[in-house]
Design a protein around this motif. Structure first.
Motif: not given
Length: 151
Positions: A110, A112, A114
Protein backbone atom coordinates in the motif's frame (compact mmCIF):
# COMPACT_ATOMS: atom_id res chain seq x y z
CA UNK A 1 16.73 -23.43 -17.24
CA UNK A 2 15.87 -27.10 -17.26
CA UNK A 3 14.13 -28.31 -20.41
CA UNK A 4 11.62 -31.13 -19.88
CA UNK A 5 10.50 -32.66 -23.15
CA UNK A 6 9.46 -35.83 -24.92
CA UNK A 7 11.93 -35.13 -27.73
CA UNK A 8 14.87 -37.46 -27.19
CA UNK A 9 16.82 -37.23 -30.45
CA UNK A 10 20.38 -35.93 -30.20
CA UNK A 11 19.59 -33.03 -32.58
CA UNK A 12 16.70 -31.96 -30.33
CA UNK A 13 18.95 -32.03 -27.27
CA UNK A 14 21.68 -30.05 -29.04
CA UNK A 15 19.15 -27.46 -30.22
CA UNK A 16 17.63 -27.14 -26.74
CA UNK A 17 21.01 -26.68 -25.06
CA UNK A 18 22.26 -24.31 -27.76
CA UNK A 19 19.17 -22.10 -27.41
CA UNK A 20 19.70 -21.48 -23.71
CA UNK A 21 18.77 -24.52 -21.61
CA UNK A 22 21.25 -25.44 -18.87
CA UNK A 23 20.02 -29.02 -18.73
CA UNK A 24 17.80 -31.30 -20.80
CA UNK A 25 15.65 -34.10 -19.42
CA UNK A 26 13.46 -36.33 -21.59
CA UNK A 27 10.15 -37.91 -20.65
CA UNK A 28 9.52 -40.26 -19.03
CA UNK A 29 11.81 -39.36 -16.16
CA UNK A 30 12.16 -40.41 -12.55
CA UNK A 31 11.08 -37.63 -10.12
CA UNK A 32 14.20 -38.30 -8.01
CA UNK A 33 16.39 -37.56 -11.03
CA UNK A 34 14.48 -34.33 -11.71
CA UNK A 35 14.95 -33.18 -8.10
CA UNK A 36 18.65 -34.09 -8.17
CA UNK A 37 19.14 -32.05 -11.37
CA UNK A 38 17.33 -29.06 -9.81
CA UNK A 39 19.52 -29.29 -6.70
CA UNK A 40 22.64 -29.44 -8.87
CA UNK A 41 21.58 -26.39 -10.86
CA UNK A 42 20.83 -24.49 -7.65
CA UNK A 43 24.26 -25.33 -6.22
CA UNK A 44 26.03 -24.05 -9.31
CA UNK A 45 24.03 -20.82 -9.35
CA UNK A 46 24.58 -20.20 -5.63
CA UNK A 47 28.33 -20.74 -5.90
CA UNK A 48 28.59 -18.40 -8.90
CA UNK A 49 26.74 -15.52 -7.26
CA UNK A 50 29.16 -12.99 -5.83
CA UNK A 51 28.17 -10.85 -2.91
CA UNK A 52 30.07 -7.88 -4.39
CA UNK A 53 28.92 -5.55 -7.15
CA UNK A 54 31.23 -2.79 -8.40
CA UNK A 55 30.75 0.28 -10.53
CA UNK A 56 33.19 3.15 -10.71
CA UNK A 57 34.80 3.57 -7.30
CA UNK A 58 31.74 2.16 -5.48
CA UNK A 59 31.43 -1.37 -4.14
CA UNK A 60 28.15 -2.84 -2.94
CA UNK A 61 28.54 -5.75 -0.55
CA UNK A 62 25.22 -7.58 -0.58
CA UNK A 63 26.26 -9.81 2.33
CA UNK A 64 26.95 -6.91 4.72
CA UNK A 65 24.46 -4.38 3.21
CA UNK A 66 27.33 -1.89 2.76
CA UNK A 67 28.32 0.52 0.02
CA UNK A 68 31.88 1.74 0.14
CA UNK A 69 34.56 3.79 -1.54
CA UNK A 70 38.08 4.67 -0.40
CA UNK A 71 36.47 7.56 1.50
CA UNK A 72 34.31 5.37 3.75
CA UNK A 73 31.23 3.20 3.85
CA UNK A 74 27.54 3.15 4.76
CA UNK A 75 25.35 0.30 5.90
CA UNK A 76 22.14 0.39 3.89
CA UNK A 77 18.62 -0.33 5.06
CA UNK A 78 17.02 -3.36 3.41
CA UNK A 79 14.94 -1.33 0.92
CA UNK A 80 17.96 0.84 0.06
CA UNK A 81 20.01 -2.29 -0.58
CA UNK A 82 17.35 -3.79 -2.81
CA UNK A 83 17.01 -0.60 -4.85
CA UNK A 84 20.76 -0.05 -5.16
CA UNK A 85 21.25 -3.70 -6.10
CA UNK A 86 18.78 -3.29 -8.97
CA UNK A 87 20.63 -0.17 -10.15
CA UNK A 88 24.10 -1.74 -9.82
CA UNK A 89 22.99 -4.93 -11.60
CA UNK A 90 21.70 -2.86 -14.53
CA UNK A 91 24.19 0.00 -15.02
CA UNK A 92 23.00 2.58 -17.51
CA UNK A 93 19.58 0.93 -17.81
CA UNK A 94 16.48 2.99 -17.10
CA UNK A 95 14.58 1.51 -14.16
CA UNK A 96 10.99 2.68 -13.78
CA UNK A 97 9.41 3.61 -10.47
CA UNK A 98 6.88 0.86 -11.10
CA UNK A 99 9.64 -1.72 -11.36
CA UNK A 100 11.12 -0.58 -8.04
CA UNK A 101 7.66 -0.77 -6.45
CA UNK A 102 7.13 -4.28 -7.83
CA UNK A 103 10.57 -5.67 -6.94
CA UNK A 104 11.17 -3.92 -3.60
CA UNK A 105 7.76 -3.33 -2.07
CA UNK A 106 5.72 -6.00 -3.88
CA UNK A 107 2.44 -6.04 -5.78
CA UNK A 108 0.21 -5.91 -2.73
CA UNK A 109 2.00 -3.03 -1.02
CA UNK A 110 0.00 0.00 0.00
CA UNK A 111 3.08 2.23 -0.22
CA UNK A 112 2.77 5.34 -2.37
CA UNK A 113 4.92 5.77 -5.50
CA UNK A 114 6.75 8.74 -3.93
CA UNK A 115 8.46 6.36 -1.48
CA UNK A 116 10.70 5.29 -4.37
CA UNK A 117 11.95 8.86 -4.76
CA UNK A 118 12.46 9.21 -1.02
CA UNK A 119 14.79 6.19 -1.08
CA UNK A 120 16.52 7.45 -4.25
CA UNK A 121 17.21 10.67 -2.31
CA UNK A 122 18.72 8.68 0.59
CA UNK A 123 20.99 6.78 -1.83
CA UNK A 124 22.07 9.96 -3.63
CA UNK A 125 23.08 11.59 -0.35
CA UNK A 126 25.13 8.55 0.66
CA UNK A 127 26.87 8.45 -2.73
CA UNK A 128 27.69 12.16 -2.47
CA UNK A 129 29.10 11.75 1.05
CA UNK A 130 31.33 8.90 -0.17
CA UNK A 131 32.67 11.01 -3.10
CA UNK A 132 31.35 8.38 -5.49
CA UNK A 133 32.14 8.73 -9.16
CA UNK A 134 28.71 7.32 -10.03
CA UNK A 135 25.33 8.98 -9.69
CA UNK A 136 21.65 8.18 -9.87
CA UNK A 137 20.11 10.24 -12.67
CA UNK A 138 16.38 10.79 -12.87
CA UNK A 139 14.58 10.84 -16.20
CA UNK A 140 11.30 12.75 -15.94
CA UNK A 141 8.22 10.53 -16.09
CA UNK A 142 10.35 7.46 -16.87
CA UNK A 143 12.48 6.43 -13.87
CA UNK A 144 16.16 6.58 -13.04
CA UNK A 145 19.48 5.04 -13.95
CA UNK A 146 22.93 4.61 -12.51
CA UNK A 147 25.74 6.20 -14.48
CA UNK A 148 29.34 7.24 -14.08
CA UNK A 149 30.01 10.92 -13.50
CA UNK A 150 31.79 12.49 -16.44
CA UNK A 151 34.91 14.36 -15.39
Amino acid sequence: MLLLTAKSEVDDKVEGLDTGANDYLTKPFNPRELLARIRAMTRVKASQASSLLKMGNVTLNRATFEISTKTGNFRLAKKELQMFEILMSNPGALISSERFMEKVWGYDSEAEMNVVWVYISYLRKKLATLDADIKIRAVRNAGCLLEEIEK
